[in-house]
Write a protein that holds these residues in place. Structure first.
Motif, short mmCIF file in Angstrom:
data_model
loop_
_atom_site.label_atom_id
_atom_site.label_comp_id
_atom_site.label_asym_id
_atom_site.label_seq_id
_atom_site.Cartn_x
_atom_site.Cartn_y
_atom_site.Cartn_z
N ARG A 1 46.72 15.84 26.37
CA ARG A 1 46.70 14.39 26.20
C ARG A 1 47.97 13.80 26.79
N ILE A 2 47.78 12.80 27.63
CA ILE A 2 48.91 12.10 28.22
C ILE A 2 48.71 10.63 27.90
N PHE A 3 49.64 10.05 27.15
CA PHE A 3 49.57 8.65 26.75
C PHE A 3 48.22 8.31 26.13
N GLY A 4 47.73 9.18 25.28
CA GLY A 4 46.50 8.91 24.54
C GLY A 4 45.22 9.22 25.29
N GLN A 5 45.31 9.65 26.54
CA GLN A 5 44.11 9.99 27.30
C GLN A 5 44.11 11.48 27.61
N SER A 6 42.94 12.08 27.55
CA SER A 6 42.82 13.47 27.94
C SER A 6 42.91 13.57 29.45
N THR A 7 43.27 14.74 29.94
CA THR A 7 43.34 14.92 31.40
C THR A 7 41.96 14.77 32.01
N ASP A 8 40.90 15.14 31.26
CA ASP A 8 39.53 14.95 31.76
C ASP A 8 39.21 13.47 31.94
N ALA A 9 39.62 12.67 30.98
CA ALA A 9 39.37 11.23 31.06
C ALA A 9 40.14 10.63 32.23
N MET A 10 41.34 11.08 32.45
CA MET A 10 42.15 10.58 33.56
C MET A 10 41.51 10.97 34.90
N ALA A 11 41.00 12.20 34.99
CA ALA A 11 40.35 12.66 36.22
C ALA A 11 39.10 11.83 36.50
N GLN A 12 38.34 11.54 35.45
CA GLN A 12 37.14 10.73 35.62
C GLN A 12 37.49 9.32 36.06
N GLN A 13 38.57 8.77 35.50
CA GLN A 13 39.00 7.44 35.87
C GLN A 13 39.45 7.39 37.33
N GLN A 14 40.17 8.42 37.77
CA GLN A 14 40.61 8.48 39.16
C GLN A 14 39.40 8.61 40.10
N LYS A 15 38.42 9.43 39.70
CA LYS A 15 37.21 9.60 40.50
C LYS A 15 36.47 8.28 40.61
N LYS A 16 36.36 7.55 39.48
CA LYS A 16 35.69 6.25 39.48
C LYS A 16 36.44 5.28 40.38
N SER A 17 37.75 5.29 40.32
CA SER A 17 38.55 4.39 41.16
C SER A 17 38.32 4.70 42.64
N SER A 18 38.21 5.97 42.97
CA SER A 18 37.96 6.37 44.35
C SER A 18 36.58 5.90 44.81
N ILE A 19 35.59 6.05 43.95
CA ILE A 19 34.24 5.62 44.27
C ILE A 19 34.20 4.10 44.41
N ASP A 20 34.86 3.39 43.49
CA ASP A 20 34.91 1.92 43.57
C ASP A 20 35.57 1.48 44.87
N LYS A 21 36.61 2.17 45.28
CA LYS A 21 37.29 1.83 46.53
C LYS A 21 36.36 2.03 47.73
N GLN A 22 35.61 3.12 47.73
CA GLN A 22 34.66 3.38 48.82
C GLN A 22 33.58 2.31 48.87
#
Length: 67
Positions: free
Chosen positions: A4-25
């Motif tokens: 957990r980093i700042f209340g988020q799991s690393t899995d949640a952070m990875a999913q958020q980054q993936k979503k951001s990448s998809i949104d950017k595309q």
């Protein structure tokens, strides 16, 4: 075990980054398609219709004043 980093799991952070990448595309593709569409010439049929409308408006003396 998830870290957990700042209340988020690393899995949640990875999913958020993936979503951001998809949104950017998606954003980039929508902008590209919009720009292409914006730069397309009007079909000849539409240009003819516009000319006909302008001619009719002139013949009517512009009585409606664009209404």
């Amino acid at each position: 075990m998830q870290r957990r980093i700042f209340g988020q799991s690393t899995d949640a952070m990875a999913q958020q980054q993936k979503k951001s990448s998809i949104d950017k595309q998606i954003d980039e593709n929508l902008k590209r398609v919009f720009d292409q569409t914006l730069n397309e010439e009007l079909p000849e049929k539409f240009l003819d219709l516009i000319s006909q409308l302008k001619a009719k408006e002139s013949a009517d003396g512009g009585a409606e004043n664009g209404k």
